[in-house]
Design a protein around this motif. Sequence first.
Motif, mmCIF file in Angstrom:
data_model
loop_
_atom_site.group_PDB
_atom_site.id
_atom_site.type_symbol
_atom_site.label_atom_id
_atom_site.label_comp_id
_atom_site.label_asym_id
_atom_site.label_seq_id
_atom_site.Cartn_x
_atom_site.Cartn_y
_atom_site.Cartn_z
ATOM 1 N N ALA A 169 0.833 -1.207 0.000
ATOM 2 C CA ALA A 169 0.000 0.000 0.000
ATOM 3 C C ALA A 169 0.866 1.254 0.000
ATOM 4 O O ALA A 169 0.526 2.262 -0.625
ATOM 5 C CB ALA A 169 -0.929 -0.011 1.210
ATOM 6 N N ASP A 170 2.017 1.189 0.712
ATOM 7 C CA ASP A 170 2.936 2.322 0.717
ATOM 8 C C ASP A 170 3.515 2.553 -0.678
ATOM 9 O O ASP A 170 3.685 3.689 -1.117
ATOM 10 C CB ASP A 170 4.058 2.073 1.718
ATOM 11 N N TYR A 171 3.827 1.458 -1.350
ATOM 12 C CA TYR A 171 4.345 1.563 -2.717
ATOM 13 C C TYR A 171 3.317 2.231 -3.636
ATOM 14 O O TYR A 171 3.674 3.076 -4.465
ATOM 15 C CB TYR A 171 4.695 0.170 -3.247
ATOM 16 N N ALA A 172 2.045 1.869 -3.493
ATOM 17 C CA ALA A 172 1.013 2.447 -4.351
ATOM 18 C C ALA A 172 0.936 3.961 -4.162
ATOM 19 O O ALA A 172 0.757 4.717 -5.132
ATOM 20 C CB ALA A 172 -0.339 1.799 -4.055
ATOM 21 N N LEU A 173 1.097 4.410 -2.910
ATOM 22 C CA LEU A 173 1.092 5.849 -2.641
ATOM 23 C C LEU A 173 2.350 6.508 -3.195
ATOM 24 O O LEU A 173 2.307 7.576 -3.805
ATOM 25 C CB LEU A 173 0.990 6.093 -1.137
ATOM 26 N N TRP A 174 3.497 5.841 -2.980
ATOM 27 C CA TRP A 174 4.775 6.386 -3.452
ATOM 28 C C TRP A 174 4.800 6.480 -4.978
ATOM 29 O O TRP A 174 5.358 7.420 -5.544
ATOM 30 C CB TRP A 174 5.912 5.498 -2.943
ATOM 31 N N GLN A 175 4.193 5.511 -5.642
ATOM 32 C CA GLN A 175 4.171 5.516 -7.100
ATOM 33 C C GLN A 175 3.533 6.792 -7.625
ATOM 34 O O GLN A 175 4.021 7.412 -8.578
ATOM 35 C CB GLN A 175 3.410 4.287 -7.612
ATOM 36 N N ARG A 176 2.450 7.213 -6.994
ATOM 37 C CA ARG A 176 1.788 8.435 -7.425
ATOM 38 C C ARG A 176 2.638 9.673 -7.126
ATOM 39 O O ARG A 176 2.693 10.613 -7.921
ATOM 40 C CB ARG A 176 0.422 8.543 -6.744
ATOM 41 N N GLU A 177 3.317 9.652 -5.984
ATOM 42 C CA GLU A 177 4.186 10.787 -5.666
ATOM 43 C C GLU A 177 5.357 10.844 -6.637
ATOM 44 O O GLU A 177 5.778 11.918 -7.077
ATOM 45 C CB GLU A 177 4.705 10.670 -4.234
ATOM 46 N N LEU A 178 5.897 9.669 -6.990
ATOM 47 C CA LEU A 178 7.034 9.604 -7.908
ATOM 48 C C LEU A 178 6.671 10.174 -9.270
ATOM 49 O O LEU A 178 7.426 10.947 -9.861
ATOM 50 C CB LEU A 178 7.487 8.149 -8.065
ATOM 51 N N LEU A 179 5.488 9.817 -9.776
ATOM 52 C CA LEU A 179 5.099 10.243 -11.112
ATOM 53 C C LEU A 179 4.691 11.710 -11.167
ATOM 54 O O LEU A 179 4.882 12.375 -12.179
ATOM 55 C CB LEU A 179 3.959 9.364 -11.627
ATOM 56 N N GLY A 180 4.119 12.220 -10.096
ATOM 57 C CA GLY A 180 3.706 13.613 -10.094
ATOM 58 C C GLY A 180 2.362 13.825 -10.768
ATOM 59 O O GLY A 180 1.584 12.890 -10.962
ATOM 60 N N GLU A 181 2.106 15.061 -11.160
ATOM 61 C CA GLU A 181 0.803 15.430 -11.687
ATOM 62 C C GLU A 181 0.856 15.782 -13.171
ATOM 63 O O GLU A 181 1.869 16.260 -13.677
ATOM 64 C CB GLU A 181 0.263 16.644 -10.908
ATOM 65 N N ASP A 182 -0.273 15.576 -13.838
ATOM 66 C CA ASP A 182 -0.404 15.963 -15.249
ATOM 67 C C ASP A 182 -0.179 17.454 -15.435
ATOM 68 O O ASP A 182 0.356 17.900 -16.454
ATOM 69 C CB ASP A 182 -1.811 15.616 -15.763
ATOM 70 N N SER A 183 -0.611 18.209 -14.461
ATOM 71 C CA SER A 183 -0.557 19.665 -14.578
ATOM 72 C C SER A 183 0.864 20.217 -14.545
ATOM 73 O O SER A 183 1.100 21.364 -14.942
ATOM 74 C CB SER A 183 -1.379 20.308 -13.459
ATOM 75 N N ASP A 184 1.825 19.400 -14.075
ATOM 76 C CA ASP A 184 3.223 19.833 -14.000
ATOM 77 C C ASP A 184 3.955 19.329 -15.246
ATOM 78 O O ASP A 184 4.201 18.129 -15.383
ATOM 79 C CB ASP A 184 3.877 19.271 -12.744
ATOM 80 N N PRO A 185 4.333 20.211 -16.174
ATOM 81 C CA PRO A 185 4.984 19.754 -17.418
ATOM 82 C C PRO A 185 6.348 19.116 -17.175
ATOM 83 O O PRO A 185 6.856 18.413 -18.052
ATOM 84 C CB PRO A 185 5.097 21.041 -18.243
ATOM 85 N N ASN A 186 6.935 19.357 -16.009
ATOM 86 C CA ASN A 186 8.249 18.787 -15.700
ATOM 87 C C ASN A 186 8.162 17.537 -14.839
ATOM 88 O O ASN A 186 9.190 16.978 -14.454
ATOM 89 C CB ASN A 186 9.106 19.837 -14.987
ATOM 90 N N SER A 187 6.939 17.105 -14.500
ATOM 91 C CA SER A 187 6.809 15.888 -13.698
ATOM 92 C C SER A 187 7.231 14.674 -14.508
ATOM 93 O O SER A 187 7.238 14.688 -15.743
ATOM 94 C CB SER A 187 5.361 15.723 -13.227
ATOM 95 N N ARG A 188 7.596 13.610 -13.811
ATOM 96 C CA ARG A 188 7.979 12.385 -14.492
ATOM 97 C C ARG A 188 6.823 11.857 -15.341
ATOM 98 O O ARG A 188 7.032 11.320 -16.431
ATOM 99 C CB ARG A 188 8.414 11.333 -13.462
ATOM 100 N N ASP A 199 8.872 4.045 -16.013
ATOM 101 C CA ASP A 199 8.055 4.335 -14.832
ATOM 102 C C ASP A 199 6.598 4.584 -15.176
ATOM 103 O O ASP A 199 5.721 4.429 -14.319
ATOM 104 C CB ASP A 199 8.604 5.557 -14.083
ATOM 105 N N LEU A 200 6.327 4.985 -16.417
ATOM 106 C CA LEU A 200 4.936 5.244 -16.785
ATOM 107 C C LEU A 200 4.194 3.912 -16.835
ATOM 108 O O LEU A 200 4.534 3.028 -17.622
ATOM 109 C CB LEU A 200 4.862 5.929 -18.150
ATOM 110 N N PRO A 201 3.185 3.734 -16.000
ATOM 111 C CA PRO A 201 2.464 2.450 -15.986
ATOM 112 C C PRO A 201 1.813 2.173 -17.337
ATOM 113 O O PRO A 201 1.319 3.085 -18.000
ATOM 114 C CB PRO A 201 1.415 2.646 -14.886
ATOM 115 N N PHE A 202 1.833 0.911 -17.738
ATOM 116 C CA PHE A 202 1.244 0.535 -19.018
ATOM 117 C C PHE A 202 -0.216 0.953 -19.086
ATOM 118 O O PHE A 202 -0.710 1.372 -20.139
ATOM 119 C CB PHE A 202 1.373 -0.978 -19.227
ATOM 120 N N GLU A 203 -0.918 0.849 -17.959
ATOM 121 C CA GLU A 203 -2.329 1.211 -17.922
ATOM 122 C C GLU A 203 -2.525 2.687 -18.293
ATOM 123 O O GLU A 203 -3.449 3.044 -19.015
ATOM 124 C CB GLU A 203 -2.895 0.938 -16.527
ATOM 125 N N ARG A 204 -1.621 3.529 -17.786
ATOM 126 C CA ARG A 204 -1.708 4.954 -18.111
ATOM 127 C C ARG A 204 -1.304 5.194 -19.575
ATOM 128 O O ARG A 204 -1.865 6.055 -20.261
ATOM 129 C CB ARG A 204 -0.797 5.747 -17.164
#
Length: 525
Positions: A199-218, A356-361
Amino acid sequence: MSQSNGAEVSRLLATVTRATLWRGSTQGDAFMTPLSFAQRRLWFLDQLEESSSAYNTVIAMELHGPLDGAALDAALRDVIERHEVLRTVFPTENGEPYQHILDARELNWELEIRRAEPGDVADAVAEAGQHPFDLSTDVPIRAWLLDTAANENVLIITLHHIATDAWSNRPLARDLATAYEARSRSEAPQWEPLPVQYADYALWQRELLGEDSDPNSRLSVQTAYWRRILAGIPEELTLPTDRPRPAVASGRGHRARFSVPAEVHERLAELARAEGTTLYMAVQTALAMLLSRLGAGTDIPIGAAVAGRTDEALEDLVGFFVNTLVIRTDLSGDPEFRQALARVRESSLGAFAHQDLPFERLVEEVAPERSLARHPLFQVLLTFQNAAEAALELADVTARPLDPNLTVANFDLDVTLMASVDEEGRPAGLEGVIVGADDLFDAQTVSGIAERFVRVLEAVSAAPEARLSRLDVLGVLERDRILRGWNETGAEVGASSILELFGRQVGVVPGAVAVVCGEVELTYA
């Protein structure tokens, strides 16, 4: 598998501390832990295919020796308590799934022990593989112990893929052995707490990738890369199928095993080193060239599974971390194998750098035409199986793995290879299996593709300068059948001249048209 540096590990652990405190400070499900991206896709597929076992994975082992069934039951419960994902269910709130981790003390779970005849084991394993999980209420693990004779047992563990992958077999078997040894002494296992939970990994994964709104996010950077790389990708790969694709895939398949000789393995490894590539890249290039020669064209997308454990803190954790990449092979211009290999190297390195970009995304972003009949973006998967087998070591008991022999087709063609080495570490051959979808292929066709794949590996390893158009995928018997058998049209010819034959037609069909010139027609008469 790649490992992060110390700073990245510290960053992960700091995230985990926050996530764990956040979960622990609430009552009930006021905070709902999201699914990882990979879990979410499996959950979605489970909703489409209710009561399907397509995403079950089975571990089966023969156990020889004086086994303590009660200790094994307790040990399995210890492992389920240790790895939260094994006691996680996936209910929904307003149509959105979330992870709900059950309290181990309240878990209604036990090892099912029953008597079975040795001849019934294969059927029992097959039945276990078909066990349906209700992900909203069932924990994703079931286990059976079959008592087949004195000091002879078979352990069967079925897990839903939403909670495990091939790499998880190692920590699962290791922790089970540790717990069994302790429970055999009527003690609880003593082990170091896991630094993270799924569950911690699932939360960290979202933090690692960042947001769509940030053009410099992973997330934004890698999404832009994949959009560019996959622009214009074929919607569906043309394969030599035996029948049309149905509206909905059944998941049934045919399995064909094959072996690549040690000398071919060694030549491929040497070629890969010389060209600055990996053995996987060399095999993938050969597979792409085979598919092209079988009619798939020159734009060949092939799926590649990566471990997804991009941080060393995840190594000892049971869970579903695998991500899938799309390696697009350009075979235009009739390249030599070396040239094609260089192209695969470039595309593979780019893919791994953006893994790092999940296949689902990725599927959501590329937005291919969706279909229940085929896998999106690619229909052929190539996997090099280098994850450790579940080597279970129980006190006074010898464990021997059993092949579950379950053939599930999640792709049109699913190719898996495992490399072996000799005592001196030299290439000793490749063992492989191809699973072809029963919806599309006869068993004989899948076997034929496996045979051709070995033939291509032999050819390109011996002559890497050979061009795609010169790659021979026919066997000796096939070539003889085409050139000789199908052209066996010889017949006895009489001694009559053409004038005699014409005169015979005049007598038999005098009114039939014999000659046409423009609008003029002449009969035999």
